[in-house]
Design a protein around this motif. Structure first.
Motif, PDB file in Angstrom:
ATOM      1  N   PHE A 351      -3.337  19.253  -4.407  1.00  0.00           N
ATOM      2  CA  PHE A 351      -3.016  20.157  -3.304  1.00  0.00           C
ATOM      3  C   PHE A 351      -1.775  20.996  -3.609  1.00  0.00           C
ATOM      4  O   PHE A 351      -1.672  22.140  -3.151  1.00  0.00           O
ATOM      5  N   SER A 352      -0.852  20.462  -4.393  1.00  0.00           N
ATOM      6  CA  SER A 352       0.301  21.258  -4.814  1.00  0.00           C
ATOM      7  C   SER A 352      -0.134  22.395  -5.724  1.00  0.00           C
ATOM      8  O   SER A 352       0.370  23.526  -5.624  1.00  0.00           O
ATOM      9  N   SER A 353      -1.074  22.109  -6.606  1.00  0.00           N
ATOM     10  CA  SER A 353      -1.572  23.143  -7.519  1.00  0.00           C
ATOM     11  C   SER A 353      -2.270  24.264  -6.757  1.00  0.00           C
ATOM     12  O   SER A 353      -2.028  25.453  -7.008  1.00  0.00           O
ATOM     13  N   LEU A 354      -3.147  23.882  -5.826  1.00  0.00           N
ATOM     14  CA  LEU A 354      -3.841  24.892  -5.030  1.00  0.00           C
ATOM     15  C   LEU A 354      -2.856  25.701  -4.193  1.00  0.00           C
ATOM     16  O   LEU A 354      -2.997  26.922  -4.043  1.00  0.00           O
ATOM     17  N   GLY A 355      -1.827  25.037  -3.647  1.00  0.00           N
ATOM     18  CA  GLY A 355      -0.876  25.698  -2.756  1.00  0.00           C
ATOM     19  C   GLY A 355       0.116  26.597  -3.457  1.00  0.00           C
ATOM     20  O   GLY A 355       0.768  27.420  -2.805  1.00  0.00           O
ATOM     21  N   LEU A 356       0.264  26.453  -4.769  1.00  0.00           N
ATOM     22  CA  LEU A 356       1.182  27.314  -5.514  1.00  0.00           C
ATOM     23  C   LEU A 356       0.450  28.350  -6.360  1.00  0.00           C
ATOM     24  O   LEU A 356       0.917  29.481  -6.505  1.00  0.00           O
ATOM     25  N   LEU A 357      -0.692  27.966  -6.920  1.00  0.00           N
ATOM     26  CA  LEU A 357      -1.409  28.871  -7.813  1.00  0.00           C
ATOM     27  C   LEU A 357      -2.166  29.966  -7.057  1.00  0.00           C
ATOM     28  O   LEU A 357      -2.057  31.157  -7.385  1.00  0.00           O
ATOM     29  N   LEU A 358      -2.928  29.581  -6.040  1.00  0.00           N
ATOM     30  CA  LEU A 358      -3.761  30.565  -5.339  1.00  0.00           C
ATOM     31  C   LEU A 358      -2.958  31.683  -4.673  1.00  0.00           C
ATOM     32  O   LEU A 358      -3.300  32.864  -4.823  1.00  0.00           O
ATOM     33  N   PRO A 359      -1.881  31.364  -3.925  1.00  0.00           N
ATOM     34  CA  PRO A 359      -1.108  32.473  -3.340  1.00  0.00           C
ATOM     35  C   PRO A 359      -0.427  33.350  -4.386  1.00  0.00           C
ATOM     36  O   PRO A 359      -0.220  34.542  -4.152  1.00  0.00           O
ATOM     37  N   CYS A 390       0.070  23.076   0.300  1.00  0.00           N
ATOM     38  CA  CYS A 390       1.183  22.270  -0.211  1.00  0.00           C
ATOM     39  C   CYS A 390       1.624  21.203   0.785  1.00  0.00           C
ATOM     40  O   CYS A 390       2.288  20.239   0.404  1.00  0.00           O
ATOM     41  N   ASP A 391       1.277  21.364   2.062  1.00  0.00           N
ATOM     42  CA  ASP A 391       1.671  20.382   3.065  1.00  0.00           C
ATOM     43  C   ASP A 391       1.085  19.010   2.771  1.00  0.00           C
ATOM     44  O   ASP A 391       1.624  17.991   3.226  1.00  0.00           O
ATOM     45  N   SER A 392      -0.026  18.965   2.047  1.00  0.00           N
ATOM     46  CA  SER A 392      -0.608  17.685   1.652  1.00  0.00           C
ATOM     47  C   SER A 392      -0.257  17.335   0.215  1.00  0.00           C
ATOM     48  O   SER A 392      -0.789  16.383  -0.342  1.00  0.00           O
ATOM     49  N   GLY A 393       0.639  18.126  -0.371  1.00  0.00           N
ATOM     50  CA  GLY A 393       1.089  17.880  -1.739  1.00  0.00           C
ATOM     51  C   GLY A 393       2.526  17.403  -1.773  1.00  0.00           C
ATOM     52  O   GLY A 393       2.876  16.391  -1.169  1.00  0.00           O
ATOM     53  N   PHE A 394       3.387  18.176  -2.404  1.00  0.00           N
ATOM     54  CA  PHE A 394       4.770  17.727  -2.594  1.00  0.00           C
ATOM     55  C   PHE A 394       5.565  17.706  -1.294  1.00  0.00           C
ATOM     56  O   PHE A 394       6.577  17.011  -1.198  1.00  0.00           O
ATOM     57  N   ILE A 395       5.137  18.439  -0.268  1.00  0.00           N
ATOM     58  CA  ILE A 395       5.910  18.497   0.967  1.00  0.00           C
ATOM     59  C   ILE A 395       5.975  17.142   1.655  1.00  0.00           C
ATOM     60  O   ILE A 395       6.989  16.770   2.246  1.00  0.00           O
ATOM     61  N   VAL A 396       4.894  16.373   1.573  1.00  0.00           N
ATOM     62  CA  VAL A 396       4.879  15.040   2.181  1.00  0.00           C
ATOM     63  C   VAL A 396       5.211  13.954   1.162  1.00  0.00           C
ATOM     64  O   VAL A 396       5.261  12.774   1.494  1.00  0.00           O
ATOM     65  N   ASN A 397       5.487  14.344  -0.058  1.00  0.00           N
ATOM     66  CA  ASN A 397       5.676  13.403  -1.158  1.00  0.00           C
ATOM     67  C   ASN A 397       6.907  12.500  -1.000  1.00  0.00           C
ATOM     68  O   ASN A 397       6.960  11.398  -1.567  1.00  0.00           O
ATOM     69  N   THR A 398       7.907  12.949  -0.237  1.00  0.00           N
ATOM     70  CA  THR A 398       9.089  12.108  -0.046  1.00  0.00           C
ATOM     71  C   THR A 398       8.741  10.823   0.703  1.00  0.00           C
ATOM     72  O   THR A 398       9.390   9.797   0.508  1.00  0.00           O
ATOM     73  N   LEU A 399       7.710  10.868   1.550  1.00  0.00           N
ATOM     74  CA  LEU A 399       7.275   9.656   2.240  1.00  0.00           C
ATOM     75  C   LEU A 399       6.625   8.670   1.282  1.00  0.00           C
ATOM     76  O   LEU A 399       6.556   7.471   1.568  1.00  0.00           O
TER      77      LEU A 399
END
Length: 478
Positions: A351-359, A390-399
């Motif tokens: 999800f991080s890849s999709l959220g950074l590459l596509l936009p 990205c909300d399902s990628g690195f953004i929630v990764n701290t949890l």
């Protein structure tokens, strides 16, 4: 480790934790509308009679000149509201000032929320931000310096309102529902951006731009009342939670630390590459997102040459996609985890890849399709939508990597994101003031390059296991 705790299935969307997610959705909606309100209002606030496009001002004045009342133009908007002479560089400073304020409180508010409780911190931040929103039109009449001060203090309040949310989710969200719950709450920001941009232009034309601030400041005050009535720091103290749901949450979090911490392992955090991967992801993500949220109405107004009403409506369309992708992305991520189709780290990196590459691809394409109205709008819709994956990628990764310090680390993460926002919004104002066409091209190319750097770094160093310094140590107990 990527273990997925097994818990018995209970009804979800009629449970209290999903009710809390909706309340938090509303609070995020309120915060973002108050932040973005200036982006749509400034089209009417700036003296458009002296510039064919917003970025071709022929009578730019130094920032110090606008300190006094002479910054008020003799021209009035159609509602009788004041119009001001603010150059593109001045507007960039005004836009970025709220980020300065957020940075000042992100880390301390996240740490204090973990100690004293997030309910009071978030509620107070939301109330202060709402009151300052109501005062913004008055501040504009006294000069741009006061507007910058108001926005900075408002940013400090919003910093309090943003970070403590992860303290609440660390105690309320079962591991297999984290993406889902945080995406429901987080989608309030996208929905708020959609709403303020959609109706802001209509409000400005019908009532005058000051009413944008009056209406959404008042909504924030109502949200504060709802917040203090419904939100509690943890399920153990909520008077309305069922025993079944309480047991479900407690048992699902049993493997994680719940003991109070006396100190934060700063040295271990600084040496932790998985944390730096998260920080870099935030920096890249916020760089482009800040440009879109802040400058989208202006871009549509200057490039597509539409009025404030149509600019607001068109600017709101991308955030329909953003809100939808945030929720659907969270649902899909938790589905992949609950069915054991992918490992946790694989889901985060996917999800991080999709959220950074596509936009990034959409942003690079924008300058080449500027002559096509429809294609430009489609790409502008896709950028926020795909970015919010990205909300399902690195953004929630701290949890995942450090649930004990989730709020503190979220404060640092958003700090990196806001630094990116300050740099990107200021740089955008500078680049487009030189030349509108080449300036926008450079803005989007630079944003894509920053996104690619963040993606490569996260894919290389990102992890999803609880770090050794974040695990509970029984020897610390007395």
């Amino acid at each position: 480790m990527d273990e997925k705790p097994s818990t018995r299935k209970i009804p979800e969307f009629c449970s209290l934790r999903y009710g809390l997610a909706l309340i938090m959705h509303f609070s995020n909606f309120t915060v973002i509308t108050q932040r973005v309100s200036l982006s749509i209002a400034i089209i009417a606030m700036v003296n458009s009679t002296q510039q064919p496009g917003l970025f071709n001002a022929s009578t730019e004045r130094p920032l110090a000149f606008t300190l006094n009342r002479s910054n008020r133009s003799t021209k009035e908007f159609n509602s009788g509201a004041s119009v001001y002479e603010w150059s593109p560089e001045t507007q960039g400073i005004i836009f970025s000032s709220i980020s300065y304020g957020i940075i000042l409180t992100l880390i301390p508010s996240g740490y204090l929320a973990g100690i004293f409780g997030a309910k009071q911190m978030l509620g107070a931040g939301l109330l202060i931000s709402s009151l300052l929103t109501l005062l913004t039109p008055l501040a504009a009449d006294f000069g741009v310096i006061l507007v910058i001060v108001i926005r900075t203090v408002q940013g400090m309040a919003q910093g309090m309102a943003w970070t403590g949310q992860f303290t609440i989710w660390a105690k309320w969200a079962p591991p297999l529902e984290r993406s889902k719950l945080t995406s429901i709450a987080g989608s309030g920001a996208a929905f708020g951006s959609f709403t303020i941009l959609c109706v802001g232009g209509l409000i400005s034309q019908a009532l005058g731009w000051p009413f944008i601030f009056y209406i959404f400041g008042s909504i924030g005050c109502v949200c504060c009342l709802l917040w203090f009535m419904v939100i509690y720091d943890d399920p153990m103290h909520h008077p309305c939670i069922s025993v079944r749901e309480k047991d479900h949450i407690v048992s699902s979090l049993a493997q994680q630390s719940s003991s109070p911490r006396r100190s934060v392992p700063i040295k271990a955090m600084v040496r932790c590459l998985p944390l730096w991967a998260i920080f870099t992801g935030f920096f890249s993500h916020f760089w482009l997102c800040t440009i879109i949220i802040t400058y989208l109405p202006t871009y549509i107004s200057s490039v597509l040459h539409v009025n404030i009403r149509d600019s607001g409506v068109l600017s709101s369309l991308p955030f329909i996609a953003a809100s939808s992708c945030t929720i659907l992305g969270g649902q899909l991520a938790d589905f992949l985890l609950s069915r054991n189709l992918l490992r946790l780290i694989t889901v985060r990196k996917l999800f991080s890849s999709l959220g950074l590459l596509l936009p990034s691809l959409c942003a690079v394409a924008l300058p080449f399709v500027a002559s096509s109205y429809t294609t430009t709008i489609i790409l502008l819709i896709l950028i926020p939508g795909t970015s919010n994956l990205c909300d399902s990628g690195f953004i929630v990764n701290t949890l995942d990597v450090a649930p004990r310090y989730a709020s503190f680390l979220m404060g640092i993460s958003r700090g990196f994101g806001l630094i990116a926002g300050i740099i990107s919004s200021t740089a955008t104002g500078f680049l487009i003031s030189q030349d509108s066409v080449s300036g926008w091209r450079n803005v989007f190319f630079l944003a894509a390059a920053v996104n690619m750097f963040g993606l490569v770094f996260y894919l290389t160093f990102g992890q999803a296991e609880i770090q050794h310094w974040a695990k509970e140590r029984t020897l610390t107990r007395l």
